[in-house]
Design an enzyme around this catalytic site. Structure first.
Site, PDB file in Angstrom:
ATOM      1  N   LYS A 106      12.988  25.907  11.683  1.00  0.00           N
ATOM      2  CA  LYS A 106      13.380  25.462  13.021  1.00  0.00           C
ATOM      3  C   LYS A 106      14.669  24.669  12.824  1.00  0.00           C
ATOM      4  CE  LYS A 106      11.614  23.129  17.166  1.00  0.00           C
ATOM      5  NZ  LYS A 106      10.981  24.063  18.102  1.00  0.00           N
TER       6      LYS A 106
ATOM      7  N   PHE B 266       2.845  25.895  18.468  1.00  0.00           N
ATOM      8  CA  PHE B 266       1.421  26.236  18.411  1.00  0.00           C
ATOM      9  C   PHE B 266       1.252  27.694  17.999  1.00  0.00           C
ATOM     10  CE2 PHE B 266      -2.006  28.284  20.922  1.00  0.00           C
ATOM     11  CZ  PHE B 266      -3.110  27.704  20.306  1.00  0.00           C
TER      12      PHE B 266
ATOM     13  N   GLU C 286      12.200  29.538  14.654  1.00  0.00           N
ATOM     14  CA  GLU C 286      11.803  29.049  15.974  1.00  0.00           C
ATOM     15  C   GLU C 286      12.955  28.348  16.686  1.00  0.00           C
ATOM     16  OE1 GLU C 286       8.804  25.632  17.508  1.00  0.00           O
ATOM     17  OE2 GLU C 286       7.904  27.116  16.162  1.00  0.00           O
TER      18      GLU C 286
ATOM     19  N   SER D  34       0.561  31.715  26.035  1.00  0.00           N
ATOM     20  CA  SER D  34      -0.097  30.529  25.493  1.00  0.00           C
ATOM     21  C   SER D  34      -0.724  29.734  26.636  1.00  0.00           C
ATOM     22  CB  SER D  34       0.932  29.680  24.744  1.00  0.00           C
ATOM     23  OG  SER D  34       0.369  28.479  24.291  1.00  0.00           O
TER      24      SER D  34
ATOM     25  N   ASP E  29       7.144  19.041  15.509  1.00  0.00           N
ATOM     26  CA  ASP E  29       7.074  20.497  15.318  1.00  0.00           C
ATOM     27  C   ASP E  29       7.223  20.855  13.843  1.00  0.00           C
ATOM     28  OD1 ASP E  29       6.822  20.712  18.037  1.00  0.00           O
ATOM     29  OD2 ASP E  29       8.828  21.518  18.390  1.00  0.00           O
TER      30      ASP E  29
END
Length: 234
Positions: free
Chosen positions: A37, A17, A118, A178, A52
């Protein structure tokens, strides 16, 4: 050009996110962004857009195709488990060296203004048979954007993650709190402020789930300012 490792203080705190919001803000400012990622578990091929990797591609304005999925997240496993466990179920042995090789290969060919790599899970979550996310971060040496949550206990997880990152002398560029989806989570603003008070001067950004992403614009502008300073000092 700047490169950051997006890490989590815990599993499912909102790393993707946050990455997506930063990508959108960077692109909205007229700058380029990209993401990687290296390993992803819990991947459903029938719902690739919701993964993702699919979300990152959407933020980048790219279609979710097999080729692009392979580029942005080359190691994808079906079971919703820690990556080494999910990989083992598919006959794959994940190693730190393999993840470092994939990550460094991506870093060598990417030249966007903002490049986000990530992780998977929390800072101390196993990401390979012989490595945690922390080990991968240490091997890469990238500055870290740490994503924390706002659920009960999140402050402790975030501050603990900060201390662990400091033991490896990793640069902490920012902490993004977050907002957790749990409606019974503690007050978000208070969680952000308490995190700020105990974070040792690290820049803190509050990322509400359903609010305006002004925080993302503020963080990307801060990162862009750092790039300009490095360029002028070179």
């Amino acid at each position: 050009m700047s490169r950051y490792f997006v890490a989590g203080s815990h599993t499912d705190v909102g790393k993707t996110f946050v990455s997506c919001q930063l990508i959108r803000a960077e692109r909205a400012a007229g700058r380029s962004a990209t993401a990687f990622k290296p390993v992803l578990s819990g991947f459903d091929p029938d719902r690739a857009e919701a993964s993702d990797a699919g979300q990152l591609l959407e933020a980048l304005g790219e279609p979710v195709t097999s080729t692009r999925l392979d580029r942005i997240s080359p190691l994808r496993f079906i079971a919703p488990l820690a990556p080494p466990s999910a990989a083992r179920l598919e006959g794959v042995v994940l190693t730190r060296d393999r993840l470092l090789t994939l990550s460094n290969a991506w870093l060598s060919r990417t030249d966007a203004d903002l490049n986000l790599l990530e992780g998977a899970g929390g800072v101390m979550s196993p990401i390979a048979e012989d490595a945690t996310n922390l080990d991968l971060m240490t091997g890469l040496g990238l500055p870290v954007i740490l994503v924390g949550g706002s659920y009960l206990g999140a402050i402790s997880h975030t501050l603990t993650a900060l201390e662990v990152l400091r033991t490896r002398s990793l640069t902490i560029a920012a902490v993004v709190v977050s907002q957790s989806a749990d409606p019974e989570a503690p007050d978000f603003a208070e969680t952000v402020e308490l995190t700020r008070q105990h974070a040792g001067g690290v820049p803190i950004f509050a990322a509400p789930r359903n609010g305006h992403a002004a925080w993302a614009s503020a963080l990307t502008e801060a990162l862009a300012a750092r790039r300009r300073l490095r360029t002028s000092a070179a």
